[in-house]
Design a protein around this motif. Structure first.
Motif, PDB file in Angstrom:
ATOM      1  N   LEU A 143      -5.128   5.186   7.563  1.00 18.28           N
ATOM      2  CA  LEU A 143      -5.901   5.112   8.814  1.00 18.28           C
ATOM      3  C   LEU A 143      -5.209   4.162   9.780  1.00 18.28           C
ATOM      4  O   LEU A 143      -4.833   3.047   9.404  1.00 18.28           O
ATOM      5  CB  LEU A 143      -7.315   4.603   8.520  1.00 18.28           C
ATOM      6  CG  LEU A 143      -8.257   4.510   9.717  1.00 18.28           C
ATOM      7  CD1 LEU A 143      -8.803   5.897  10.071  1.00 18.28           C
ATOM      8  CD2 LEU A 143      -9.424   3.558   9.422  1.00 18.28           C
ATOM      9  N   VAL A 144      -5.042   4.599  11.040  1.00 10.93           N
ATOM     10  CA  VAL A 144      -4.414   3.776  12.067  1.00 10.93           C
ATOM     11  C   VAL A 144      -5.212   3.914  13.369  1.00 10.93           C
ATOM     12  O   VAL A 144      -6.108   4.744  13.470  1.00 10.93           O
ATOM     13  CB  VAL A 144      -2.946   4.193  12.311  1.00 10.93           C
ATOM     14  CG1 VAL A 144      -2.136   4.083  11.022  1.00 10.93           C
ATOM     15  CG2 VAL A 144      -2.857   5.611  12.885  1.00 10.93           C
ATOM     16  N   ARG A 145      -4.835   3.120  14.360  1.00 11.37           N
ATOM     17  CA  ARG A 145      -5.431   3.300  15.681  1.00 11.37           C
ATOM     18  C   ARG A 145      -4.916   4.606  16.295  1.00 11.37           C
ATOM     19  O   ARG A 145      -3.782   5.015  16.044  1.00 11.37           O
ATOM     20  CB  ARG A 145      -5.086   2.108  16.580  1.00 11.37           C
ATOM     21  CG  ARG A 145      -5.766   0.825  16.148  1.00 11.37           C
ATOM     22  CD  ARG A 145      -5.294  -0.387  16.964  1.00 11.37           C
ATOM     23  NE  ARG A 145      -5.896  -1.593  16.425  1.00 11.37           N
ATOM     24  CZ  ARG A 145      -5.474  -2.232  15.332  1.00 11.37           C
ATOM     25  NH1 ARG A 145      -4.401  -1.769  14.682  1.00 11.37           N
ATOM     26  NH2 ARG A 145      -6.091  -3.310  14.892  1.00 11.37           N
ATOM     27  N   SER A 146      -5.755   5.207  17.094  1.00  9.91           N
ATOM     28  CA  SER A 146      -5.399   6.513  17.666  1.00  9.91           C
ATOM     29  C   SER A 146      -4.157   6.440  18.544  1.00  9.91           C
ATOM     30  O   SER A 146      -3.424   7.431  18.672  1.00  9.91           O
ATOM     31  CB  SER A 146      -6.583   7.063  18.475  1.00  9.91           C
ATOM     32  OG  SER A 146      -7.697   7.270  17.646  1.00  9.91           O
ATOM     33  N   ASP A 147      -3.903   5.280  19.157  1.00 11.48           N
ATOM     34  CA  ASP A 147      -2.725   5.137  20.025  1.00 11.48           C
ATOM     35  C   ASP A 147      -1.548   4.495  19.299  1.00 11.48           C
ATOM     36  O   ASP A 147      -0.556   4.104  19.924  1.00 11.48           O
ATOM     37  CB  ASP A 147      -3.082   4.315  21.264  1.00 11.48           C
ATOM     38  CG  ASP A 147      -3.584   2.910  20.925  1.00 11.48           C
ATOM     39  OD1 ASP A 147      -3.703   2.582  19.715  1.00 11.48           O
ATOM     40  OD2 ASP A 147      -3.865   2.129  21.859  1.00 11.48           O
ATOM     41  N   ALA A 202      -2.831  -0.909   9.770  1.00 11.32           N
ATOM     42  CA  ALA A 202      -3.252   0.312   9.092  1.00 11.32           C
ATOM     43  C   ALA A 202      -4.077  -0.050   7.864  1.00 11.32           C
ATOM     44  O   ALA A 202      -4.017  -1.176   7.365  1.00 11.32           O
ATOM     45  CB  ALA A 202      -2.042   1.143   8.674  1.00 11.32           C
ATOM     46  N   ILE A 203      -4.861   0.916   7.404  1.00 13.19           N
ATOM     47  CA  ILE A 203      -5.600   0.780   6.146  1.00 13.19           C
ATOM     48  C   ILE A 203      -5.186   1.921   5.243  1.00 13.19           C
ATOM     49  O   ILE A 203      -5.217   3.093   5.637  1.00 13.19           O
ATOM     50  CB  ILE A 203      -7.131   0.849   6.371  1.00 13.19           C
ATOM     51  CG1 ILE A 203      -7.622  -0.337   7.187  1.00 13.19           C
ATOM     52  CG2 ILE A 203      -7.861   0.906   5.030  1.00 13.19           C
ATOM     53  CD1 ILE A 203      -9.110  -0.263   7.530  1.00 13.19           C
ATOM     54  N   LEU A 204      -4.826   1.584   4.012  1.00  8.18           N
ATOM     55  CA  LEU A 204      -4.526   2.605   3.021  1.00  8.18           C
ATOM     56  C   LEU A 204      -5.577   2.498   1.922  1.00  8.18           C
ATOM     57  O   LEU A 204      -5.620   1.516   1.186  1.00  8.18           O
ATOM     58  CB  LEU A 204      -3.121   2.425   2.448  1.00  8.18           C
ATOM     59  CG  LEU A 204      -2.481   3.695   1.846  1.00  8.18           C
ATOM     60  CD1 LEU A 204      -0.969   3.548   1.758  1.00  8.18           C
ATOM     61  CD2 LEU A 204      -3.061   4.068   0.486  1.00  8.18           C
ATOM     62  N   GLN A 205      -6.444   3.503   1.863  1.00  3.24           N
ATOM     63  CA  GLN A 205      -7.507   3.505   0.864  1.00  3.24           C
ATOM     64  C   GLN A 205      -8.054   4.923   0.709  1.00  3.24           C
ATOM     65  O   GLN A 205      -7.535   5.874   1.285  1.00  3.24           O
ATOM     66  CB  GLN A 205      -8.623   2.523   1.237  1.00  3.24           C
ATOM     67  CG  GLN A 205      -9.433   2.889   2.468  1.00  3.24           C
ATOM     68  CD  GLN A 205     -10.599   1.943   2.701  1.00  3.24           C
ATOM     69  OE1 GLN A 205     -10.989   1.165   1.832  1.00  3.24           O
ATOM     70  NE2 GLN A 205     -11.175   1.983   3.895  1.00  3.24           N
ATOM     71  N   ASP A 206      -9.124   5.060  -0.066  1.00 10.02           N
ATOM     72  CA  ASP A 206      -9.701   6.363  -0.365  1.00 10.02           C
ATOM     73  C   ASP A 206     -10.015   7.145   0.910  1.00 10.02           C
ATOM     74  O   ASP A 206     -10.584   6.609   1.864  1.00 10.02           O
ATOM     75  CB  ASP A 206     -10.986   6.202  -1.173  1.00 10.02           C
ATOM     76  CG  ASP A 206     -10.698   5.706  -2.583  1.00 10.02           C
ATOM     77  OD1 ASP A 206      -9.525   5.559  -2.941  1.00 10.02           O
ATOM     78  OD2 ASP A 206     -11.658   5.472  -3.324  1.00 10.02           O
ATOM     79  N   GLN A 207      -9.677   8.426   0.883  1.00  9.75           N
ATOM     80  CA  GLN A 207      -9.886   9.270   2.058  1.00  9.75           C
ATOM     81  C   GLN A 207     -11.338   9.336   2.513  1.00  9.75           C
ATOM     82  O   GLN A 207     -11.603   9.269   3.725  1.00  9.75           O
ATOM     83  CB  GLN A 207      -9.330  10.678   1.777  1.00  9.75           C
ATOM     84  CG  GLN A 207      -9.382  11.613   2.966  1.00  9.75           C
ATOM     85  CD  GLN A 207     -10.683  12.399   3.052  1.00  9.75           C
ATOM     86  OE1 GLN A 207     -11.403  12.500   2.047  1.00  9.75           O
ATOM     87  NE2 GLN A 207     -10.990  12.932   4.220  1.00  9.75           N
ATOM     88  N   PRO A 208     -12.330   9.471   1.613  1.00  9.77           N
ATOM     89  CA  PRO A 208     -13.704   9.554   2.103  1.00  9.77           C
ATOM     90  C   PRO A 208     -14.157   8.310   2.870  1.00  9.77           C
ATOM     91  O   PRO A 208     -14.951   8.403   3.813  1.00  9.77           O
ATOM     92  CB  PRO A 208     -14.524   9.736   0.816  1.00  9.77           C
ATOM     93  CG  PRO A 208     -13.571  10.347  -0.146  1.00  9.77           C
ATOM     94  CD  PRO A 208     -12.265   9.700   0.156  1.00  9.77           C
ATOM     95  N   VAL A 209     -13.658   7.152   2.492  1.00  9.98           N
ATOM     96  CA  VAL A 209     -14.050   5.912   3.169  1.00  9.98           C
ATOM     97  C   VAL A 209     -13.383   5.826   4.540  1.00  9.98           C
ATOM     98  O   VAL A 209     -14.034   5.505   5.546  1.00  9.98           O
ATOM     99  CB  VAL A 209     -13.685   4.696   2.297  1.00  9.98           C
ATOM    100  CG1 VAL A 209     -14.147   3.399   2.971  1.00  9.98           C
ATOM    101  CG2 VAL A 209     -14.310   4.825   0.916  1.00  9.98           C
ATOM    102  N   ASN A 210     -12.096   6.118   4.598  1.00 12.45           N
ATOM    103  CA  ASN A 210     -11.428   6.137   5.898  1.00 12.45           C
ATOM    104  C   ASN A 210     -12.003   7.227   6.803  1.00 12.45           C
ATOM    105  O   ASN A 210     -12.037   7.076   8.031  1.00 12.45           O
ATOM    106  CB  ASN A 210      -9.925   6.360   5.719  1.00 12.45           C
ATOM    107  CG  ASN A 210      -9.169   5.067   5.474  1.00 12.45           C
ATOM    108  OD1 ASN A 210      -9.670   3.980   5.755  1.00 12.45           O
ATOM    109  ND2 ASN A 210      -7.963   5.176   4.947  1.00 12.45           N
ATOM    110  N   TYR A 211     -12.445   8.313   6.210  1.00 16.36           N
ATOM    111  CA  TYR A 211     -13.040   9.397   6.995  1.00 16.36           C
ATOM    112  C   TYR A 211     -14.308   8.929   7.717  1.00 16.36           C
ATOM    113  O   TYR A 211     -14.551   9.299   8.872  1.00 16.36           O
ATOM    114  CB  TYR A 211     -13.356  10.580   6.087  1.00 16.36           C
ATOM    115  CG  TYR A 211     -14.005  11.747   6.792  1.00 16.36           C
ATOM    116  CD1 TYR A 211     -13.273  12.571   7.642  1.00 16.36           C
ATOM    117  CD2 TYR A 211     -15.358  12.034   6.605  1.00 16.36           C
ATOM    118  CE1 TYR A 211     -13.866  13.644   8.289  1.00 16.36           C
ATOM    119  CE2 TYR A 211     -15.964  13.103   7.253  1.00 16.36           C
ATOM    120  CZ  TYR A 211     -15.217  13.907   8.088  1.00 16.36           C
ATOM    121  OH  TYR A 211     -15.817  14.956   8.731  1.00 16.36           O
TER     122      TYR A 211
END
Length: 272
Positions: A143-147, A202-211
């Motif tokens: 997960l990152v910032r959109s820009d 950035a955050i690297l973790q489980d997809q459902p949580v970042n979602y």
């Protein structure tokens, strides 16, 4: 996940217990009745007769978090509530740190009957814990910032990447985020604010949580997901809860067969 690299947010000694209201299966079904009958669940060696005591690292939406009315809810909590109902039990939830939970320390201490915290089943953890049948598959994600100029894990050289200590997300980042500065946080409760305040890139973790974060705030987006063949399981003290483990597996199978599992899944993990 091989679950997030997580470091416990709350000290075990300060664990707070919250009994979820509305989880009982019916009046008189939990606890001894007038005829001196044993409380439901006595055969499982529960911490409290008639109650399934659950330890979980909260918050970790959508799996476990505090609802608007102050009760703990989420995929894990709702699924175990349904399982407890099948076993004629109430449910009580304690908020504990993930590191002590995934290491087996919390369960070995007899604090709770079962650990439910989006915990990936791994061979390392199985040395200290018994696991239920898998109840969900998961991916890792970035997960990152959109820009942001970060488009993939290959762009993390020189970047600060947040992970949860003790999780499989941390392991994946350490193995694959070449040149990145890996920053550990106790839980998503600290990880997400660090991202919002710009402390990490950035955050690297489980997809459902970042979602969940992506859906809640359009300033952030998932740029990659990683298939790590992870499956979550409910955790039990090693060699101490065989009857309860068997009963939980049986109830889980019943919920999967009758459609109740799918309803809970769609509520929290269905793509919106």
């Amino acid at each position: 996940m091989q679950r997030r690299t997580i470091v416990a947010t709350l000290a075990l000694a300060a664990t707070a217990t919250l009994v979820l209201s509305g989880c009982a299966t019916g009046a008189g079904s939990n606890g001894s009745e007038g005829g001196g009958e044993p409380a439901a669940g006595d055969e499982y060696g529960l911490v409290e007769a008639g109650t399934l005591t659950v330890c979980s690292d909260i918050p970790y939406a959508p799996f476990e978090f505090e609802g608007d009315n102050g009760e703990y809810i989420g995929f894990d909590i709702d699924l175990l509530t349904a399982i407890a109902k099948e076993l004629d039990l109430k449910i009580s939830v304690q908020d504990v740190g993930f590191e002590a939970l995934q290491s087996g320390t919390t369960l070995a201490a007899g604090t709770c009957d079962v650990g439910a915290s989006a915990m990936t089943i791994t061979e390392e953890r199985k040395a200290n814990l018994d696991f239920s049948d898998p109840y969900v598959d998961s991916l890792q994600s970035l997960l990152v910032r959109s820009d942001s100029d970060i488009k993939s894990i290959d762009d993390l050289d020189g970047k600060n990447v947040g992970v949860q200590q003790g999780t499989t997300g941390e392991s994946y980042a350490n193995e694959n985020a070449k040149g990145a500065q890996i920053v550990q946080y106790p839980s998503d409760g600290e990880l997400w604010p660090a991202m919002q305040s710009g402390l990490i890139d950035a955050i690297l973790q489980d997809q459902p949580v970042n979602y969940v974060h992506e859906q809640d705030d359009s300033d952030y987006k998932i740029v990659e997901t990683y298939n790590t063949d992870e499956q979550y399981g409910f955790a039990f003290a090693k060699g101490e809860k065989d009857e309860l483990l068997e009963a939980v597996n049986g109830a889980l199978k019943k919920l999967q067969d009758n459609g109740e599992y799918q309803k809970i899944y769609d509520t929290y993990l269905g793509v919106k």
